[in-house]
Design a protein around this motif. Structure first.
Motif, PDB file in Angstrom:
ATOM      1  N   VAL A   5       0.864  -1.172   0.000  1.00  0.00           N
ATOM      2  CA  VAL A   5       0.000   0.000   0.000  1.00  0.00           C
ATOM      3  C   VAL A   5       0.909   1.233   0.000  1.00  0.00           C
ATOM      4  CG1 VAL A   5      -1.739   1.286   1.311  1.00  0.00           C
ATOM      5  CG2 VAL A   5      -1.815  -1.221   1.235  1.00  0.00           C
ATOM      6  N   ILE A   6       0.548   2.227  -0.786  1.00  0.00           N
ATOM      7  CA  ILE A   6       1.342   3.459  -0.880  1.00  0.00           C
ATOM      8  C   ILE A   6       0.655   4.553  -0.071  1.00  0.00           C
ATOM      9  CG2 ILE A   6       2.300   5.200  -2.427  1.00  0.00           C
ATOM     10  CD1 ILE A   6       3.400   2.385  -2.939  1.00  0.00           C
ATOM     11  N   TYR A   7       1.422   5.212   0.777  1.00  0.00           N
ATOM     12  CA  TYR A   7       0.932   6.376   1.518  1.00  0.00           C
ATOM     13  C   TYR A   7       1.772   7.580   1.113  1.00  0.00           C
ATOM     14  CZ  TYR A   7      -1.914   3.378   4.382  1.00  0.00           C
ATOM     15  OH  TYR A   7      -2.866   2.485   4.799  1.00  0.00           O
ATOM     16  N   ILE A   8       1.093   8.668   0.769  1.00  0.00           N
ATOM     17  CA  ILE A   8       1.778   9.897   0.365  1.00  0.00           C
ATOM     18  C   ILE A   8       1.444  10.980   1.383  1.00  0.00           C
ATOM     19  CG2 ILE A   8       2.116  11.605  -1.453  1.00  0.00           C
ATOM     20  CD1 ILE A   8       0.994   9.540  -3.437  1.00  0.00           C
ATOM     21  N   ASN A   9       2.476  11.570   1.936  1.00  0.00           N
ATOM     22  CA  ASN A   9       2.310  12.675   2.878  1.00  0.00           C
ATOM     23  C   ASN A   9       1.530  13.794   2.183  1.00  0.00           C
ATOM     24  OD1 ASN A   9       3.299  15.438   3.806  1.00  0.00           O
ATOM     25  ND2 ASN A   9       3.994  14.131   5.476  1.00  0.00           N
ATOM     26  N   GLU A  10       0.523  14.332   2.864  1.00  0.00           N
ATOM     27  CA  GLU A  10      -0.343  15.357   2.283  1.00  0.00           C
ATOM     28  C   GLU A  10       0.439  16.601   1.861  1.00  0.00           C
ATOM     29  OE1 GLU A  10      -4.459  17.750   3.325  1.00  0.00           O
ATOM     30  OE2 GLU A  10      -3.483  16.576   4.884  1.00  0.00           O
ATOM     31  N   VAL A  11       1.391  17.017   2.658  1.00  0.00           N
ATOM     32  CA  VAL A  11       2.208  18.186   2.314  1.00  0.00           C
ATOM     33  C   VAL A  11       3.065  17.889   1.083  1.00  0.00           C
ATOM     34  CG1 VAL A  11       4.047  19.728   3.127  1.00  0.00           C
ATOM     35  CG2 VAL A  11       2.206  19.051   4.682  1.00  0.00           C
ATOM     36  N   ALA A  12       3.593  16.663   1.018  1.00  0.00           N
ATOM     37  CA  ALA A  12       4.385  16.264  -0.145  1.00  0.00           C
ATOM     38  C   ALA A  12       3.534  16.311  -1.404  1.00  0.00           C
ATOM     39  CB  ALA A  12       4.965  14.868   0.058  1.00  0.00           C
ATOM     40  N   LEU A  13       2.327  15.783  -1.334  1.00  0.00           N
ATOM     41  CA  LEU A  13       1.450  15.770  -2.494  1.00  0.00           C
ATOM     42  C   LEU A  13       1.102  17.186  -2.948  1.00  0.00           C
ATOM     43  CD1 LEU A  13      -0.019  13.953  -4.474  1.00  0.00           C
ATOM     44  CD2 LEU A  13      -1.958  13.912  -2.903  1.00  0.00           C
ATOM     45  N   ALA A  14       0.917  18.091  -2.002  1.00  0.00           N
ATOM     46  CA  ALA A  14       0.612  19.485  -2.341  1.00  0.00           C
ATOM     47  C   ALA A  14       1.789  20.155  -3.044  1.00  0.00           C
ATOM     48  CB  ALA A  14       0.231  20.260  -1.084  1.00  0.00           C
ATOM     49  N   SER A  15       3.001  19.648  -2.832  1.00  0.00           N
ATOM     50  CA  SER A  15       4.193  20.211  -3.454  1.00  0.00           C
ATOM     51  C   SER A  15       4.407  19.718  -4.879  1.00  0.00           C
ATOM     52  CB  SER A  15       5.443  19.856  -2.640  1.00  0.00           C
ATOM     53  OG  SER A  15       5.324  20.306  -1.321  1.00  0.00           O
ATOM     54  N   ALA A  16       3.724  18.652  -5.235  1.00  0.00           N
ATOM     55  CA  ALA A  16       3.871  18.059  -6.568  1.00  0.00           C
ATOM     56  C   ALA A  16       3.096  18.889  -7.591  1.00  0.00           C
ATOM     57  CB  ALA A  16       3.349  16.626  -6.560  1.00  0.00           C
ATOM     58  N   PRO A  17       3.519  18.815  -8.850  1.00  0.00           N
ATOM     59  CA  PRO A  17       2.742  19.514  -9.878  1.00  0.00           C
ATOM     60  C   PRO A  17       1.332  18.929  -9.950  1.00  0.00           C
ATOM     61  CG  PRO A  17       4.398  18.091 -10.892  1.00  0.00           C
ATOM     62  CD  PRO A  17       4.638  18.066  -9.418  1.00  0.00           C
TER      63      PRO A  17
END
Length: 84
Positions: A5-17
């Motif tokens: 299962v993949i978990y992506i930090n919310e702040v990290a995702l907001a930094s992505a294009p």
């Protein structure tokens, strides 16, 4: 082996294009980690918990992740511009 299962930090995702080729490349790599959680990054470093994390450069972005084998998860902790 079942997919992780993949978990992506919310702040990290907001930094992505939000759109475009860079986003597609990042998400394709992230999805690939479910089947290949031991994928090496371009280099590794220690995080704040002194855990070894992988850093993969994808286009203009650096994606930081680590595999938590005990629970079959991959944690994506940072996505930021590679020159920062």
């Amino acid at each position: 082996m079942r997919p992780y299962v993949i978990y992506i930090n919310e702040v990290a995702l907001a930094s992505a294009p939000r759109l475009g080729v860079q986003r597609e490349e990042l998400m394709r790599f992230i999805r690939s980690l479910a089947k290949n959680p031991d994928t090496p990054g371009d280099f590794s470093e220690k995080d704040q918990a002194n855990r070894t994390v992988q850093v993969k450069i994808i286009g203009h972005y650096a994606l930081t992740f680590w595999a938590d084998h005990a629970v079959s998860e991959v944690k994506v902790t940072h996505i930021k511009l590679a020159d920062q």
